[in-house]
Design a protein around this motif. Structure first.
Motif, PDB file in Angstrom:
ATOM      1  N   PRO A 111       0.887  -1.256  -0.182  1.00 55.43           N
ATOM      2  CA  PRO A 111      -0.066   0.009  -0.036  1.00 55.43           C
ATOM      3  C   PRO A 111       0.956   1.250   0.078  1.00 55.43           C
ATOM      4  N   ASN A 112       2.279   1.207   0.495  1.00 59.05           N
ATOM      5  CA  ASN A 112       3.033   2.425   0.393  1.00 59.05           C
ATOM      6  C   ASN A 112       4.296   1.881   0.601  1.00 59.05           C
ATOM      7  N   ASN A 113       5.400   2.910   0.542  1.00 53.30           N
ATOM      8  CA  ASN A 113       6.760   2.628   0.537  1.00 53.30           C
ATOM      9  C   ASN A 113       7.168   1.850   1.784  1.00 53.30           C
ATOM     10  N   ALA A 114       6.411   2.108   2.893  1.00 51.63           N
ATOM     11  CA  ALA A 114       7.143   1.597   4.257  1.00 51.63           C
ATOM     12  C   ALA A 114       6.656   0.323   4.770  1.00 51.63           C
ATOM     13  N   ALA A 115       5.767  -0.271   3.892  1.00 50.70           N
ATOM     14  CA  ALA A 115       5.157  -1.540   4.609  1.00 50.70           C
ATOM     15  C   ALA A 115       4.311  -2.093   3.535  1.00 50.70           C
ATOM     16  N   LEU A 116       4.237  -3.506   3.915  1.00 47.00           N
ATOM     17  CA  LEU A 116       3.348  -4.382   3.100  1.00 47.00           C
ATOM     18  C   LEU A 116       2.202  -4.879   4.059  1.00 47.00           C
ATOM     19  N   ALA A 117       1.055  -5.103   3.068  1.00 48.53           N
ATOM     20  CA  ALA A 117      -0.065  -5.586   3.673  1.00 48.53           C
ATOM     21  C   ALA A 117      -0.330  -7.095   3.637  1.00 48.53           C
ATOM     22  N   VAL A 118      -0.259  -7.928   4.686  1.00 53.96           N
ATOM     23  CA  VAL A 118      -0.119  -9.324   4.379  1.00 53.96           C
ATOM     24  C   VAL A 118      -1.645  -9.826   5.062  1.00 53.96           C
ATOM     25  N   ARG A 119      -2.204 -10.465   3.958  1.00 54.52           N
ATOM     26  CA  ARG A 119      -3.535 -11.265   4.582  1.00 54.52           C
ATOM     27  C   ARG A 119      -3.019 -12.731   4.850  1.00 54.52           C
ATOM     28  N   VAL A 120      -3.428 -13.372   5.758  1.00 51.87           N
ATOM     29  CA  VAL A 120      -3.153 -14.929   5.908  1.00 51.87           C
ATOM     30  C   VAL A 120      -4.627 -15.230   5.924  1.00 51.87           C
ATOM     31  N   GLU A 121      -4.569 -16.566   5.366  1.00 52.33           N
ATOM     32  CA  GLU A 121      -5.878 -17.504   5.510  1.00 52.33           C
ATOM     33  C   GLU A 121      -5.411 -18.847   5.805  1.00 52.33           C
ATOM     34  N   GLY A 122      -6.042 -19.580   6.779  1.00 55.74           N
ATOM     35  CA  GLY A 122      -5.807 -20.839   6.978  1.00 55.74           C
ATOM     36  C   GLY A 122      -4.368 -21.185   7.945  1.00 55.74           C
ATOM     37  N   GLY A 123      -3.886 -22.388   8.158  1.00 51.09           N
ATOM     38  CA  GLY A 123      -2.810 -22.616   8.711  1.00 51.09           C
ATOM     39  C   GLY A 123      -2.810 -22.401  10.410  1.00 51.09           C
ATOM     40  N   PRO A 124      -2.017 -23.007  10.869  1.00 47.99           N
ATOM     41  CA  PRO A 124      -2.217 -22.961  12.435  1.00 47.99           C
ATOM     42  C   PRO A 124      -1.351 -21.637  13.186  1.00 47.99           C
ATOM     43  N   ASP A 125      -0.459 -20.913  12.378  1.00 47.15           N
ATOM     44  CA  ASP A 125       0.170 -20.058  12.821  1.00 47.15           C
ATOM     45  C   ASP A 125       0.393 -18.763  11.689  1.00 47.15           C
ATOM     46  N   THR A 126      -0.220 -17.537  12.219  1.00 36.20           N
ATOM     47  CA  THR A 126      -0.137 -16.332  11.321  1.00 36.20           C
ATOM     48  C   THR A 126       1.391 -15.988  11.487  1.00 36.20           C
ATOM     49  N   GLN A 127       1.935 -16.013  12.632  1.00 35.15           N
ATOM     50  CA  GLN A 127       3.285 -15.480  12.680  1.00 35.15           C
ATOM     51  C   GLN A 127       4.159 -16.446  11.769  1.00 35.15           C
ATOM     52  N   ARG A 128       3.845 -17.533  11.503  1.00 31.17           N
ATOM     53  CA  ARG A 128       4.825 -18.442  10.795  1.00 31.17           C
ATOM     54  C   ARG A 128       4.748 -17.795   9.313  1.00 31.17           C
ATOM     55  N   ALA A 129       3.490 -17.703   8.958  1.00 31.70           N
ATOM     56  CA  ALA A 129       3.237 -16.971   7.572  1.00 31.70           C
ATOM     57  C   ALA A 129       4.091 -15.664   7.486  1.00 31.70           C
ATOM     58  N   LEU A 130       3.939 -14.854   8.309  1.00 32.33           N
ATOM     59  CA  LEU A 130       4.537 -13.411   8.348  1.00 32.33           C
ATOM     60  C   LEU A 130       6.058 -13.768   8.071  1.00 32.33           C
ATOM     61  N   ALA A 131       6.685 -14.589   8.703  1.00 30.60           N
ATOM     62  CA  ALA A 131       8.240 -14.819   8.761  1.00 30.60           C
ATOM     63  C   ALA A 131       8.628 -15.294   7.655  1.00 30.60           C
ATOM     64  N   ARG A 132       7.588 -16.348   6.914  1.00 37.38           N
ATOM     65  CA  ARG A 132       8.052 -16.623   5.828  1.00 37.38           C
ATOM     66  C   ARG A 132       7.950 -15.658   4.604  1.00 37.38           C
ATOM     67  N   VAL A 133       6.960 -14.479   4.691  1.00 31.24           N
ATOM     68  CA  VAL A 133       7.147 -13.354   3.801  1.00 31.24           C
ATOM     69  C   VAL A 133       8.369 -12.354   4.021  1.00 31.24           C
ATOM     70  N   ARG A 134       8.587 -12.589   5.448  1.00 37.11           N
ATOM     71  CA  ARG A 134      10.031 -11.606   5.506  1.00 37.11           C
ATOM     72  C   ARG A 134      11.215 -12.213   4.845  1.00 37.11           C
ATOM     73  N   ARG A 135      11.193 -13.658   4.954  1.00 37.72           N
ATOM     74  CA  ARG A 135      12.177 -14.466   4.547  1.00 37.72           C
ATOM     75  C   ARG A 135      12.256 -14.133   2.902  1.00 37.72           C
ATOM     76  N   MET A 136      11.299 -14.596   2.382  1.00 43.92           N
ATOM     77  CA  MET A 136      11.048 -14.647   0.800  1.00 43.92           C
ATOM     78  C   MET A 136      11.337 -13.573   0.143  1.00 43.92           C
ATOM     79  N   LEU A 137      10.738 -12.351   0.696  1.00 51.08           N
ATOM     80  CA  LEU A 137      10.620 -11.069   0.029  1.00 51.08           C
ATOM     81  C   LEU A 137      11.859  -9.882   0.708  1.00 51.08           C
ATOM     82  N   GLY A 138      12.543 -10.661   1.618  1.00 52.53           N
ATOM     83  CA  GLY A 138      13.947  -9.756   1.793  1.00 52.53           C
ATOM     84  C   GLY A 138      13.206  -8.601   2.541  1.00 52.53           C
ATOM     85  N   THR A 139      12.200  -8.183   3.336  1.00 53.68           N
ATOM     86  CA  THR A 139      11.900  -6.918   3.699  1.00 53.68           C
ATOM     87  C   THR A 139      12.763  -6.197   4.436  1.00 53.68           C
TER      88      THR A 139
END
Length: 328
Positions: A77-105
């Protein structure tokens, strides 16, 4: 709404669960950051079935978390952040950590930008692709598969083989009408017959290499935690103990799998061709990599984007997303 369906191919399926809709999380990024550039470098080509980018700027990825389908939708949405929507899975934080890793944020690239400014032909390219972060695969296994499949053949030929492998082995789901494929895990691969894998396009040599790597990972003889404790040079030597993994393949695994920016796949015909495209004349890739020192891996990604730019494929909607839009 998203819905799960059974694939028509493959033998392993995700359990079917209701996917709860999570609130969109805000994920800060180290500026400059551009989602379109980073996803383009991650997926390589729009034909990628696993890493999907849509015409309206969404990055979609389906994963299997503890047997449950997790779908992540990322927008910027802007230069400073991503918006991450997670559906399913046991752990939202795991999904967010995966995004940080994969996209090198959280990767800081000021040193690379400073060094690139000193190379006259490279500086304009880096300016155009400013905001790319070094992407990483979410697992060592996925890095190994991609590196081995892309050995010694063209980008399009390797992508075609990878597409057939995914079609054959992957679990499938649908998000907002867009089909998504889950990258097959190491156990799925080992359960698949040689005949099936050969029919998907793997040569005998690449099949054997991947089987050796898979068995080493399952036996915990090869794991990311141990590799992370080693220098890049020593980690490359450890990877090369697996027959069929040479210097180029080890460098790609370390760069694309472990995020080692001091790794660079030398003697790469694609890199050489992309160098000539950008510089206007053939150049010694190894010498340029040496000049960039610990940031040399970023040269690989920038040159890849140069090739994609020449084809109009940066930020282009994935094939499955475009087909879904046409059918919708």
């Amino acid at each position: 709404m998203s819905a799960m369906h059974r694939p028509t191919v493959g033998t392993i399926h995700l359990q079917v669960h209701h996917r709860p809709v999570r609130e969109v999380a805000t994920l800060p990024v180290v500026a400059p950051f551009r989602l379109d550039l980073t996803v383009s470098a991650l997926r390589r080509l729009p034909s990628n079935l696993v890493d999907v980018y849509t015409a309206d700027g969404r990055y979609l990825r389906a994963c299997n978390d503890d047997g449950i389908s997790t779908i992540t939708c990322v927008t910027q949405p802007n230069n400073a952040a991503l918006a991450v929507r997670v559906e399913g899975g046991p752990d939202t934080q795991r999904a967010l950590a995966r995004v940080r890793r994969m996209l090198g944020t959280d990767r800081e690239l000021d040193l690379f930008y400073k060094q690139a400014e000193q190379i006259s032909w490279l500086a304009p390219l880096v300016h155009r692709v400013r905001g790319i972060k070094p992407p990483r695969y979410p697992s060592l296994w996925e890095a190994c598969v991609n590196a081995v499949v892309f050995q010694q053949i063209s980008l399009h030929a390797a992508s075609s083989i990878m597409r057939r492998l995914i079609t054959t082995l992957a679990d499938h789901t649908v998000y907002d009408g867009i089909p998504l494929a889950v990258f097959p895990d190491v156990e799925q691969f080992l359960r698949t017959s040689d005949a099936t894998l050969r029919a998907a396009g793997l040569s005998a040599g690449k099949l054997s290499t991947l089987q050796r790597a898979a068995r080493a990972i399952v036996a915990d003889e090869l794991n990311e935690e141990n590799l992370q404790t080693l220098s890049t040079a020593h980690a490359a030597l450890l990877l090369r103990e697996i027959k069929g993994i040479g210097p180029w393949t080890a460098a790609v695994i370390l760069l694309r799998g472990l995020g080692r920016l001091d790794a660079f796949p030398a003697n790469d015909s694609g890199v050489a061709a992309n160098l000539a495209l950008v510089a206007g004349t053939p150049l010694d890739a190894a010498a340029i990599a040496d000049a960039l020192g610990s940031q040399r891996g970023m040269l690989y990604f920038c040159l890849l984007l140069a090739r994609l730019e020449s084809r109009g494929e940066i930020g282009k909607a994935s094939d499955v997303a475009r087909q879904s839009a046409l059918e919708g």
